[in-house]
Motif scaffolding. Structure first.
Motif, PDB file in Angstrom:
ATOM      1  N   THR A 118       4.867   1.398  -2.505  1.00  0.00           N
ATOM      2  CA  THR A 118       5.211   1.034  -1.129  1.00  0.00           C
ATOM      3  C   THR A 118       6.714   1.115  -0.902  1.00  0.00           C
ATOM      4  O   THR A 118       7.177   1.660   0.109  1.00  0.00           O
ATOM      5  N   ILE A 141      -3.324   6.065  -0.380  1.00  0.00           N
ATOM      6  CA  ILE A 141      -4.649   6.095   0.238  1.00  0.00           C
ATOM      7  C   ILE A 141      -5.719   6.390  -0.806  1.00  0.00           C
ATOM      8  O   ILE A 141      -6.767   5.739  -0.853  1.00  0.00           O
ATOM      9  N   ALA A 142      -5.436   7.365  -1.666  1.00  0.00           N
ATOM     10  CA  ALA A 142      -6.405   7.737  -2.704  1.00  0.00           C
ATOM     11  C   ALA A 142      -6.680   6.591  -3.667  1.00  0.00           C
ATOM     12  O   ALA A 142      -7.777   6.495  -4.239  1.00  0.00           O
ATOM     13  N   ARG A 143      -5.707   5.699  -3.831  1.00  0.00           N
ATOM     14  CA  ARG A 143      -5.860   4.575  -4.760  1.00  0.00           C
ATOM     15  C   ARG A 143      -6.175   3.257  -4.044  1.00  0.00           C
ATOM     16  O   ARG A 143      -6.119   2.199  -4.650  1.00  0.00           O
ATOM     17  N   ASN A 144      -6.484   3.366  -2.757  1.00  0.00           N
ATOM     18  CA  ASN A 144      -6.840   2.183  -1.963  1.00  0.00           C
ATOM     19  C   ASN A 144      -5.727   1.125  -1.979  1.00  0.00           C
ATOM     20  O   ASN A 144      -5.990  -0.075  -2.052  1.00  0.00           O
ATOM     21  N   ILE A 145      -4.495   1.600  -1.906  1.00  0.00           N
ATOM     22  CA  ILE A 145      -3.343   0.696  -1.839  1.00  0.00           C
ATOM     23  C   ILE A 145      -2.911   0.598  -0.384  1.00  0.00           C
ATOM     24  O   ILE A 145      -2.445   1.584   0.196  1.00  0.00           O
ATOM     25  N   PRO A 146      -3.076  -0.545   0.240  1.00  0.00           N
ATOM     26  CA  PRO A 146      -2.697  -0.668   1.659  1.00  0.00           C
ATOM     27  C   PRO A 146      -1.184  -0.673   1.822  1.00  0.00           C
ATOM     28  O   PRO A 146      -0.450  -1.086   0.904  1.00  0.00           O
ATOM     29  N   TYR A 147      -0.735  -0.203   2.965  1.00  0.00           N
ATOM     30  CA  TYR A 147       0.686  -0.301   3.264  1.00  0.00           C
ATOM     31  C   TYR A 147       0.985  -1.690   3.812  1.00  0.00           C
ATOM     32  O   TYR A 147       0.396  -2.111   4.809  1.00  0.00           O
ATOM     33  N   PRO A 158       1.451  -1.027  -6.858  1.00  0.00           N
ATOM     34  CA  PRO A 158       1.404  -1.036  -5.381  1.00  0.00           C
ATOM     35  C   PRO A 158       2.758  -1.346  -4.749  1.00  0.00           C
ATOM     36  O   PRO A 158       3.150  -0.713  -3.763  1.00  0.00           O
ATOM     37  N   ARG A 180       2.237   8.488   0.510  1.00  0.00           N
ATOM     38  CA  ARG A 180       1.190   7.877   1.335  1.00  0.00           C
ATOM     39  C   ARG A 180      -0.188   8.380   0.925  1.00  0.00           C
ATOM     40  O   ARG A 180      -1.149   7.596   0.848  1.00  0.00           O
ATOM     41  N   GLU A 181      -0.314   9.658   0.637  1.00  0.00           N
ATOM     42  CA  GLU A 181      -1.597  10.200   0.194  1.00  0.00           C
ATOM     43  C   GLU A 181      -2.041   9.575  -1.124  1.00  0.00           C
ATOM     44  O   GLU A 181      -3.229   9.287  -1.320  1.00  0.00           O
TER      45      GLU A 181
END
Length: 258
Positions: free
Chosen positions: A37, A133-139, A33, A129-130
């Motif tokens: 990021t 999102i697909a891996r549920n990693i928040p920014y 993550p 970013r996609e």
């Protein structure tokens, strides 16, 4: 794609490979993550750098403002907690047609190279970013590494040599990105490995574009400055670094810091 030949050129340009200690830490799943990021932000910062060069050296007022307005949604999202825009739709709005024309050979080359670089870096931005999102990693906003700031701190302070130095720094940042993608890819899952390998060609071309512009603007031999920044860059990569980031040095430990 001929990865070995492409990477051979990059490795010959860089003064050292990525240390094994960085790869060992980067390959650990709990650090993914953070790396994704930071990678996202690095793509935006690369686009900002290219935009700055166009605005400072060749853009007229209207095209300079267009670039500012065009990058603002990305910057608002990444740095100011703004709403997440439609990155795919935004990507379709930039064109060389909105950039000024110039009679300067190097000025036109700068526009052509940097507009393409901006489009590619921001394409990579929303690709990362996609994946997040697909891996549920928040920014989550994070501090920057020392890397780019330390490199740019060594540039000379008068023109045109300041521009030459900035372009050489840009070449090293892009070359290191290419080398890091290749070094990390074998240790990632299939999706990420394929993605990082897909970035190699553009990153390698970016470093070559920066270097070609530096040579064109200098109008003479720049090998001494290229060697100088190569040594600075290698020292940053091969020395202990308290921040673990995509372009950081050897992960800091009590042993390394003592």
């Amino acid at each position: 794609m001929n990865y070995p030949q492409l990477l051979s050129t990059v490795l010959n340009f860089l003064h050292c490979p990525t240390p094994d200690a960085w790869i060992e830490k980067a390959r650990q799943p709990e650090h993914l993550p953070l790396l994704l990021t930071d990678h996202l932000v690095c793509e935006l910062k690369a686009a900002q750098t290219a935009m700055f060069l166009i605005r400072k050296y060749v853009a007229d007022k209207s095209s300079a403002q267009f670039l500012l307005d065009w990058l603002k949604p990305y910057e608002d999202f990444a740095f100011r907690e703004g709403a997440e825009p439609d990155f795919v739709a935004l990507h379709k709005t930039l064109s060389k047609n909105v950039m000024p024309q110039t009679q300067s050979a190097w000025g036109q080359q700068l526009i052509d190279s940097m507009v393409l670089l901006i489009k590619e870096e921001l394409h990579h931005f929303w690709q990362v970013r996609e994946i997040m999102i697909a891996r549920n990693i928040p920014y989550v906003k994070m501090t920057a590494s020392r890397y780019a700031k330390a490199l740019l701190s060594q540039t000379r302070t008068h023109e045109p040599v300041m521009l030459v130095d900035k372009l050489i720094c840009g070449a090293y940042i892009e070359a290191r990105s290419c080398e890091r993608f290749a070094s990390l890819a074998p240790h990632l899952d299939d999706e990420l490995q394929k993605f990082y390998l897909s970035l190699l060609r553009s990153e390698a071309r970016h470093y070559q574009d920066y270097l070609a512009l530096a040579e064109q603007i200098a109008g003479g031999d720049i090998s001494d400055r290229v060697r100088f920044f190569g040594e600075v860059e290698a020292a940053l990569i091969s020395s202990p670094d308290e921040e673990f980031r995509f372009h950081s040095g050897i992960p800091f430990s009590k042993t390394a810091g003592s």
